[in-house]
Enzyme design. Structure first.
Site, short mmCIF file in Angstrom:
data_model
loop_
_atom_site.label_atom_id
_atom_site.label_comp_id
_atom_site.label_asym_id
_atom_site.label_seq_id
_atom_site.Cartn_x
_atom_site.Cartn_y
_atom_site.Cartn_z
N CYS A 48 6.62 11.04 -15.24
CA CYS A 48 5.88 12.30 -15.40
C CYS A 48 5.59 12.97 -14.06
CB CYS A 48 4.57 12.05 -16.15
SG CYS A 48 3.33 11.21 -15.15
N CYS A 51 3.22 9.86 -10.13
CA CYS A 51 3.22 9.00 -8.94
C CYS A 51 3.27 9.87 -7.68
CB CYS A 51 4.42 8.06 -8.97
SG CYS A 51 4.60 7.12 -10.47
N CYS A 151 6.61 2.75 -14.30
CA CYS A 151 7.91 3.02 -14.93
C CYS A 151 9.03 2.39 -14.11
CB CYS A 151 8.13 4.52 -15.06
SG CYS A 151 6.83 5.37 -15.94
N CYS A 189 -0.06 3.61 -13.25
CA CYS A 189 0.43 4.79 -13.96
C CYS A 189 -0.63 5.89 -13.87
CB CYS A 189 0.76 4.44 -15.41
SG CYS A 189 1.70 5.67 -16.30
N HIS A 226 -11.83 -7.69 -14.30
CA HIS A 226 -13.02 -8.13 -15.05
C HIS A 226 -13.92 -9.04 -14.20
CE1 HIS A 226 -15.32 -9.56 -18.56
NE2 HIS A 226 -15.05 -10.79 -18.18
N CYS A 229 -15.81 -6.83 -11.80
CA CYS A 229 -16.27 -5.52 -12.31
C CYS A 229 -17.79 -5.37 -12.16
CB CYS A 229 -15.88 -5.41 -13.78
SG CYS A 229 -16.41 -3.86 -14.52
N CYS A 250 -21.02 -3.00 -20.99
CA CYS A 250 -19.61 -3.34 -20.79
C CYS A 250 -18.74 -2.59 -21.79
CB CYS A 250 -19.45 -4.86 -20.97
SG CYS A 250 -17.76 -5.38 -21.28
N CYS A 256 -11.41 -1.91 -23.23
CA CYS A 256 -11.14 -2.21 -21.81
C CYS A 256 -10.25 -3.46 -21.66
CB CYS A 256 -12.46 -2.43 -21.06
SG CYS A 256 -12.19 -2.67 -19.30
N CYS A 265 -8.78 -1.88 -8.07
CA CYS A 265 -9.38 -0.59 -8.42
C CYS A 265 -10.91 -0.64 -8.36
CB CYS A 265 -8.97 -0.18 -9.83
SG CYS A 265 -7.21 0.11 -10.02
N CYS A 277 -11.53 4.27 -13.30
CA CYS A 277 -11.38 4.37 -14.75
C CYS A 277 -12.59 3.85 -15.52
CB CYS A 277 -10.13 3.61 -15.20
SG CYS A 277 -8.63 4.13 -14.37
N CYS A 283 -10.37 0.46 -18.42
CA CYS A 283 -9.11 0.08 -17.78
C CYS A 283 -8.09 -0.12 -18.89
CB CYS A 283 -9.28 -1.22 -16.99
SG CYS A 283 -7.71 -1.90 -16.41
N CYS A 286 -2.89 -0.54 -16.61
CA CYS A 286 -1.67 0.22 -16.28
C CYS A 286 -0.80 -0.45 -15.22
CB CYS A 286 -2.02 1.65 -15.88
SG CYS A 286 -2.59 1.83 -14.18
FE1 FSX Z 1 5.55 6.59 -14.56
FE2 FSX Z 1 5.75 8.35 -12.19
FE3 FSX Z 1 3.14 6.84 -15.03
FE4 FSX Z 1 3.91 9.11 -14.41
O1 FSX Z 1 6.97 9.67 -12.41
S1 FSX Z 1 4.04 5.41 -13.59
S2 FSX Z 1 4.73 7.97 -16.23
S3 FSX Z 1 1.90 8.29 -13.90
O2 FSX Z 1 4.39 9.41 -12.65
O3 FSX Z 1 6.70 7.09 -13.13
FE1 SF4 Z 2 -14.72 -6.53 -17.97
FE2 SF4 Z 2 -14.05 -4.03 -18.69
FE3 SF4 Z 2 -16.45 -5.03 -19.29
FE4 SF4 Z 2 -15.79 -4.41 -16.77
S1 SF4 Z 2 -16.04 -2.98 -18.48
S2 SF4 Z 2 -16.86 -6.24 -17.49
S3 SF4 Z 2 -13.62 -4.99 -16.74
S4 SF4 Z 2 -14.44 -5.76 -20.05
FE1 SF4 Z 3 -6.78 0.47 -12.25
FE2 SF4 Z 3 -6.97 -0.25 -14.81
FE3 SF4 Z 3 -7.31 2.31 -14.11
FE4 SF4 Z 3 -4.87 1.18 -13.98
S1 SF4 Z 3 -6.08 1.55 -15.86
S2 SF4 Z 3 -5.81 2.50 -12.42
S3 SF4 Z 3 -5.39 -0.93 -13.35
S4 SF4 Z 3 -8.62 0.57 -13.54
#
Ligand code: FSX
Ligand code: SF4
Ligand code: SF4
Length: 304
Positions: A48, A51, A151, A189, A226, A229, A250, A256, A265, A277, A283, A286
Protein backbone atom coordinates in the site's frame (compact mmCIF):
# COMPACT_ATOMS: atom_id res chain seq x y z
CA UNK A 1 27.41 16.13 7.47
CA UNK A 2 24.91 18.32 9.27
CA UNK A 3 22.84 15.60 10.93
CA UNK A 4 23.60 15.85 14.64
CA UNK A 5 23.63 12.94 17.06
CA UNK A 6 20.53 14.42 18.71
CA UNK A 7 18.75 14.48 15.34
CA UNK A 8 19.78 10.91 14.74
CA UNK A 9 18.39 9.76 18.08
CA UNK A 10 15.12 11.56 17.38
CA UNK A 11 14.95 9.72 14.08
CA UNK A 12 15.65 6.43 15.82
CA UNK A 13 13.22 7.25 18.62
CA UNK A 14 15.43 6.07 21.44
CA UNK A 15 18.70 6.36 23.29
CA UNK A 16 22.02 5.23 21.88
CA UNK A 17 22.32 2.49 24.47
CA UNK A 18 18.81 1.33 23.68
CA UNK A 19 19.72 0.95 20.04
CA UNK A 20 22.93 -0.88 20.86
CA UNK A 21 25.00 1.99 19.47
CA UNK A 22 27.55 4.16 21.23
CA UNK A 23 27.93 7.81 20.28
CA UNK A 24 31.17 6.90 18.56
CA UNK A 25 29.51 4.23 16.46
CA UNK A 26 26.74 6.58 15.34
CA UNK A 27 29.27 9.23 14.37
CA UNK A 28 31.27 6.51 12.65
CA UNK A 29 28.17 5.55 10.64
CA UNK A 30 27.70 9.11 9.54
CA UNK A 31 31.39 9.54 8.69
CA UNK A 32 31.36 6.32 6.66
CA UNK A 33 28.25 7.47 4.87
CA UNK A 34 29.91 10.78 4.04
CA UNK A 35 32.97 8.99 2.69
CA UNK A 36 30.93 6.90 0.28
CA UNK A 37 27.19 6.55 0.64
CA UNK A 38 26.10 3.00 -0.02
CA UNK A 39 23.86 2.99 -3.07
CA UNK A 40 20.31 1.85 -2.37
CA UNK A 41 17.81 0.69 -4.97
CA UNK A 42 14.23 0.62 -3.61
CA UNK A 43 11.61 -1.36 -5.52
CA UNK A 44 7.97 -1.93 -4.71
CA UNK A 45 5.54 -4.74 -5.43
CA UNK A 46 2.18 -5.59 -3.90
CA UNK A 47 1.63 -3.27 -0.96
CA UNK A 48 0.00 0.00 0.00
CA UNK A 49 3.13 2.24 0.02
CA UNK A 50 2.61 2.66 3.76
CA UNK A 51 6.18 1.52 4.37
CA UNK A 52 7.55 4.40 2.27
CA UNK A 53 5.09 6.82 3.86
CA UNK A 54 6.11 5.69 7.33
CA UNK A 55 9.75 6.38 6.53
CA UNK A 56 9.13 9.62 4.66
CA UNK A 57 6.41 11.12 6.82
CA UNK A 58 7.33 10.22 10.37
CA UNK A 59 11.00 11.08 10.46
CA UNK A 60 11.96 14.25 12.23
CA UNK A 61 13.85 16.44 11.63
CA UNK A 62 14.78 15.89 8.05
CA UNK A 63 14.18 12.83 5.90
CA UNK A 64 16.19 14.43 3.09
CA UNK A 65 19.34 14.09 5.21
CA UNK A 66 18.69 10.39 5.73
CA UNK A 67 18.02 9.71 2.07
CA UNK A 68 20.69 11.95 0.59
CA UNK A 69 23.46 11.90 3.19
CA UNK A 70 23.29 8.59 5.08
CA UNK A 71 22.27 6.48 2.11
CA UNK A 72 22.38 7.29 -1.57
CA UNK A 73 18.96 6.50 -2.94
CA UNK A 74 19.32 5.77 -6.65
CA UNK A 75 15.81 4.54 -7.38
CA UNK A 76 12.48 4.82 -5.57
CA UNK A 77 9.23 4.44 -7.52
CA UNK A 78 7.24 6.81 -5.28
CA UNK A 79 9.57 9.75 -4.74
CA UNK A 80 11.71 9.93 -7.88
CA UNK A 81 10.88 12.30 -10.70
CA UNK A 82 11.85 10.14 -13.63
CA UNK A 83 9.50 7.56 -15.14
CA UNK A 84 9.19 5.02 -17.95
CA UNK A 85 12.20 3.63 -19.78
CA UNK A 86 14.39 6.50 -18.54
CA UNK A 87 13.81 5.36 -14.96
CA UNK A 88 14.39 1.71 -15.83
CA UNK A 89 17.65 2.62 -17.61
CA UNK A 90 18.85 4.39 -14.45
CA UNK A 91 17.91 1.38 -12.36
CA UNK A 92 19.74 -1.12 -14.54
CA UNK A 93 22.76 1.18 -14.94
CA UNK A 94 23.02 1.59 -11.16
CA UNK A 95 22.87 -2.19 -10.70
CA UNK A 96 25.73 -2.66 -13.18
CA UNK A 97 27.83 0.22 -11.83
CA UNK A 98 27.48 -0.93 -8.22
CA UNK A 99 27.44 -4.67 -8.89
CA UNK A 100 27.55 -6.56 -5.53
CA UNK A 101 27.95 -3.22 -3.73
CA UNK A 102 24.41 -1.85 -3.59
CA UNK A 103 21.65 -2.63 -1.13
CA UNK A 104 18.29 -3.63 -2.49
CA UNK A 105 15.21 -2.58 -0.54
CA UNK A 106 12.08 -4.51 -1.42
CA UNK A 107 8.74 -3.12 -0.28
CA UNK A 108 5.57 -5.14 -0.84
CA UNK A 109 4.99 -8.80 -1.58
CA UNK A 110 5.82 -10.42 -4.91
CA UNK A 111 2.96 -11.95 -6.95
CA UNK A 112 4.00 -15.03 -8.93
CA UNK A 113 0.64 -16.27 -10.28
CA UNK A 114 0.06 -15.78 -14.03
CA UNK A 115 3.83 -15.46 -14.56
CA UNK A 116 3.92 -12.43 -12.30
CA UNK A 117 1.62 -10.39 -14.52
CA UNK A 118 -0.45 -9.13 -11.58
CA UNK A 119 2.41 -6.76 -10.80
CA UNK A 120 4.05 -5.03 -13.77
CA UNK A 121 6.56 -2.52 -12.40
CA UNK A 122 8.08 -1.14 -15.59
CA UNK A 123 8.76 -1.54 -19.28
CA UNK A 124 12.09 -2.31 -20.91
CA UNK A 125 12.75 -2.64 -24.63
CA UNK A 126 8.98 -2.72 -25.25
CA UNK A 127 8.47 -5.61 -22.83
CA UNK A 128 6.70 -5.58 -19.47
CA UNK A 129 8.92 -6.03 -16.42
CA UNK A 130 7.26 -8.00 -13.63
CA UNK A 131 8.05 -7.54 -9.94
CA UNK A 132 9.11 -11.16 -9.65
CA UNK A 133 11.64 -10.85 -12.50
CA UNK A 134 12.97 -7.53 -11.20
CA UNK A 135 13.39 -8.90 -7.67
CA UNK A 136 15.36 -11.87 -8.95
CA UNK A 137 17.50 -9.82 -11.32
CA UNK A 138 18.41 -7.16 -8.74
CA UNK A 139 18.62 -9.64 -5.87
CA UNK A 140 21.35 -11.61 -7.64
CA UNK A 141 23.61 -8.55 -7.89
CA UNK A 142 22.93 -7.03 -4.44
CA UNK A 143 25.35 -6.95 -1.50
CA UNK A 144 22.37 -7.37 0.78
CA UNK A 145 18.61 -7.08 0.76
CA UNK A 146 16.28 -5.35 3.19
CA UNK A 147 12.73 -6.66 3.04
CA UNK A 148 10.89 -3.62 4.37
CA UNK A 149 7.40 -4.20 5.74
CA UNK A 150 5.45 -7.34 6.55
CA UNK A 151 4.45 -7.89 2.91
CA UNK A 152 8.08 -8.16 1.72
CA UNK A 153 9.15 -9.98 4.90
CA UNK A 154 6.41 -12.58 5.26
CA UNK A 155 3.75 -12.00 2.57
CA UNK A 156 1.52 -9.83 4.73
CA UNK A 157 -1.91 -8.64 3.64
CA UNK A 158 -1.45 -9.23 -0.13
CA UNK A 159 -0.78 -12.93 0.58
CA UNK A 160 -3.77 -13.38 2.88
CA UNK A 161 -6.12 -16.23 1.99
CA UNK A 162 -7.13 -17.00 -0.72
CA UNK A 163 -4.12 -15.15 -2.19
CA UNK A 164 -5.31 -15.18 -5.83
CA UNK A 165 -2.21 -13.39 -7.10
CA UNK A 166 0.16 -15.91 -5.50
CA UNK A 167 1.99 -13.31 -3.40
CA UNK A 168 5.23 -14.45 -1.76
CA UNK A 169 7.83 -12.76 0.46
CA UNK A 170 11.39 -12.02 -0.67
CA UNK A 171 12.87 -15.02 1.15
CA UNK A 172 10.59 -17.46 -0.70
CA UNK A 173 11.43 -15.94 -4.09
CA UNK A 174 15.16 -16.17 -3.32
CA UNK A 175 14.85 -19.75 -2.10
CA UNK A 176 13.03 -20.83 -5.28
CA UNK A 177 15.57 -19.03 -7.49
CA UNK A 178 18.59 -20.16 -5.37
CA UNK A 179 19.68 -16.56 -4.78
CA UNK A 180 22.19 -16.31 -1.95
CA UNK A 181 22.14 -12.57 -1.11
CA UNK A 182 21.64 -12.05 2.64
CA UNK A 183 18.13 -10.91 3.59
CA UNK A 184 17.15 -8.86 6.63
CA UNK A 185 13.44 -8.65 7.37
CA UNK A 186 12.11 -5.41 8.85
CA UNK A 187 8.42 -6.25 9.28
CA UNK A 188 5.57 -4.06 10.45
CA UNK A 189 2.53 -2.94 8.55
CA UNK A 190 4.06 -0.43 8.29
CA UNK A 191 7.48 -0.70 10.00
CA UNK A 192 8.56 2.03 12.41
CA UNK A 193 10.95 4.45 10.63
CA UNK A 194 13.43 3.93 13.48
CA UNK A 195 13.61 0.23 12.69
CA UNK A 196 14.51 0.96 9.07
CA UNK A 197 17.04 3.73 9.81
CA UNK A 198 18.46 1.85 12.81
CA UNK A 199 19.05 -1.28 10.72
CA UNK A 200 20.76 0.72 7.98
CA UNK A 201 22.98 2.48 10.56
CA UNK A 202 23.91 -0.88 12.06
CA UNK A 203 24.83 -2.28 8.65
CA UNK A 204 27.03 0.79 8.05
CA UNK A 205 28.90 0.46 11.34
CA UNK A 206 28.98 -3.20 12.21
CA UNK A 207 27.46 -5.14 9.35
CA UNK A 208 24.25 -7.12 9.47
CA UNK A 209 22.82 -7.09 13.01
CA UNK A 210 21.98 -10.22 15.01
CA UNK A 211 18.81 -11.67 13.61
CA UNK A 212 16.11 -13.82 15.17
CA UNK A 213 14.75 -17.00 13.58
CA UNK A 214 12.54 -14.89 11.30
CA UNK A 215 15.56 -12.83 10.14
CA UNK A 216 14.39 -9.77 12.10
CA UNK A 217 17.01 -7.59 13.90
CA UNK A 218 16.96 -8.60 17.57
CA UNK A 219 17.61 -4.94 18.41
CA UNK A 220 13.98 -4.17 17.64
CA UNK A 221 12.08 -7.47 17.67
CA UNK A 222 13.33 -9.31 20.74
CA UNK A 223 10.91 -8.15 23.43
CA UNK A 224 7.39 -9.35 23.98
CA UNK A 225 4.87 -6.51 23.88
CA UNK A 226 2.57 -7.96 26.55
CA UNK A 227 5.41 -8.61 29.03
CA UNK A 228 6.47 -4.98 28.77
CA UNK A 229 3.10 -3.29 28.23
CA UNK A 230 2.13 -0.35 30.46
CA UNK A 231 -1.35 -1.97 30.67
CA UNK A 232 0.04 -5.23 32.11
CA UNK A 233 -0.95 -4.29 35.65
CA UNK A 234 -4.59 -4.13 34.52
CA UNK A 235 -4.26 -7.56 32.89
CA UNK A 236 -2.93 -8.97 36.16
CA UNK A 237 -5.78 -7.30 38.10
CA UNK A 238 -8.22 -8.69 35.49
CA UNK A 239 -9.46 -5.23 34.63
CA UNK A 240 -10.41 -5.68 30.98
CA UNK A 241 -11.66 -2.96 28.63
CA UNK A 242 -15.12 -3.57 27.19
CA UNK A 243 -15.05 -0.52 24.90
CA UNK A 244 -12.35 1.61 23.29
CA UNK A 245 -13.18 4.35 25.79
CA UNK A 246 -12.05 2.22 28.78
CA UNK A 247 -8.59 3.70 29.14
CA UNK A 248 -7.56 2.18 32.47
CA UNK A 249 -7.94 -1.43 31.47
CA UNK A 250 -6.15 -4.13 29.47
CA UNK A 251 -7.30 -4.43 25.83
CA UNK A 252 -7.12 -8.20 25.46
CA UNK A 253 -10.85 -8.77 25.23
CA UNK A 254 -10.98 -6.21 22.41
CA UNK A 255 -8.55 -8.44 20.48
CA UNK A 256 -5.08 -7.25 21.52
CA UNK A 257 -2.37 -9.61 20.18
CA UNK A 258 0.40 -8.27 22.46
CA UNK A 259 1.05 -11.67 24.11
CA UNK A 260 1.98 -13.19 20.72
CA UNK A 261 3.93 -10.21 19.37
CA UNK A 262 7.59 -9.27 19.70
CA UNK A 263 8.69 -5.69 19.03
CA UNK A 264 9.69 -2.62 20.99
CA UNK A 265 6.65 -0.49 20.08
CA UNK A 266 5.80 -0.20 23.81
CA UNK A 267 8.79 2.02 24.49
CA UNK A 268 9.85 3.19 21.04
CA UNK A 269 6.42 4.80 20.59
CA UNK A 270 5.13 6.00 17.22
CA UNK A 271 4.32 9.29 15.50
CA UNK A 272 7.44 11.03 16.76
CA UNK A 273 6.82 9.88 20.30
CA UNK A 274 3.10 10.81 20.51
CA UNK A 275 1.46 7.40 21.02
CA UNK A 276 1.32 3.76 19.94
CA UNK A 277 -1.36 1.28 18.91
CA UNK A 278 -2.31 0.02 22.38
CA UNK A 279 -2.91 3.56 23.71
CA UNK A 280 -5.98 3.99 21.53
CA UNK A 281 -6.74 0.59 20.05
CA UNK A 282 -4.95 -2.78 20.13
CA UNK A 283 -1.79 -4.43 18.89
CA UNK A 284 -2.80 -6.48 15.83
CA UNK A 285 0.50 -8.37 15.72
CA UNK A 286 1.59 -6.72 12.49
CA UNK A 287 5.29 -7.70 12.83
CA UNK A 288 4.69 -11.44 13.09
CA UNK A 289 4.87 -13.96 10.21
CA UNK A 290 1.33 -15.07 11.11
CA UNK A 291 -0.14 -11.64 10.24
CA UNK A 292 -2.89 -11.28 9.08
CA UNK A 293 -4.51 -14.73 8.71
CA UNK A 294 -3.10 -16.17 11.93
CA UNK A 295 -4.23 -13.20 14.04
CA UNK A 296 -7.73 -12.87 12.61
CA UNK A 297 -10.37 -11.91 13.60
CA UNK A 298 -8.43 -8.82 14.60
CA UNK A 299 -11.04 -7.44 16.97
CA UNK A 300 -11.85 -10.63 18.82
CA UNK A 301 -9.83 -12.24 21.59
CA UNK A 302 -7.52 -14.82 20.03
CA UNK A 303 -4.79 -15.03 22.67
CA UNK A 304 -4.08 -14.81 26.43
FE1 FSX B 1 2.78 -3.94 3.18
FE2 FSX B 1 4.27 -1.55 2.29
FE3 FSX B 1 1.59 -2.96 5.11
FE4 FSX B 1 1.51 -1.22 3.36
O1 FSX B 1 3.93 -1.13 0.57
S1 FSX B 1 3.65 -3.78 5.14
S2 FSX B 1 0.55 -3.30 3.09
S3 FSX B 1 1.69 -0.78 5.53
O2 FSX B 1 3.09 -0.37 2.91
O3 FSX B 1 4.18 -3.37 2.03
FE1 SF4 C 1 -1.09 -7.35 27.02
FE2 SF4 C 1 -2.46 -6.01 25.15
FE3 SF4 C 1 -3.31 -6.08 27.68
FE4 SF4 C 1 -1.12 -4.69 26.97
S1 SF4 C 1 -3.23 -4.26 26.35
S2 SF4 C 1 -1.37 -6.01 28.76
S3 SF4 C 1 -0.26 -6.03 25.39
S4 SF4 C 1 -3.13 -7.83 26.26
FE1 SF4 D 1 3.61 -2.52 17.05
FE2 SF4 D 1 1.56 -4.20 17.40
FE3 SF4 D 1 1.13 -1.73 16.46
FE4 SF4 D 1 2.36 -3.57 14.93
S1 SF4 D 1 0.22 -3.65 15.66
S2 SF4 D 1 2.97 -1.42 15.19
S3 SF4 D 1 3.55 -4.71 16.47
S4 SF4 D 1 1.91 -2.28 18.50
Amino acid sequence: MSLTRRDFLKVCGGTAAFLGFSKLQILEALAQAKAGNPPVLWIQGAGCTGCSVSLLNAVDPDIAKILLEIISLKFHPTVMASAGEMAMAKLYNAAETYDKKYFLVVEGAIPVAANGRYCIVGEWKKKDVTMVDLTKRLGQQAAGVLAVGSCASFGGIPSAKPNPTGCKPVQAIFKDAKIKAPVVNIPGCPPHPGWIVGTIAHILTKGIPDLDRFKRPKLFFNDNIHDNCPFLKYYEEEKFAKTWADKEACRIKLGCKGPDTNSNCYNRIWNNGVNWCVDNAICIGCVEPSFPDGVSPLYEQTTG
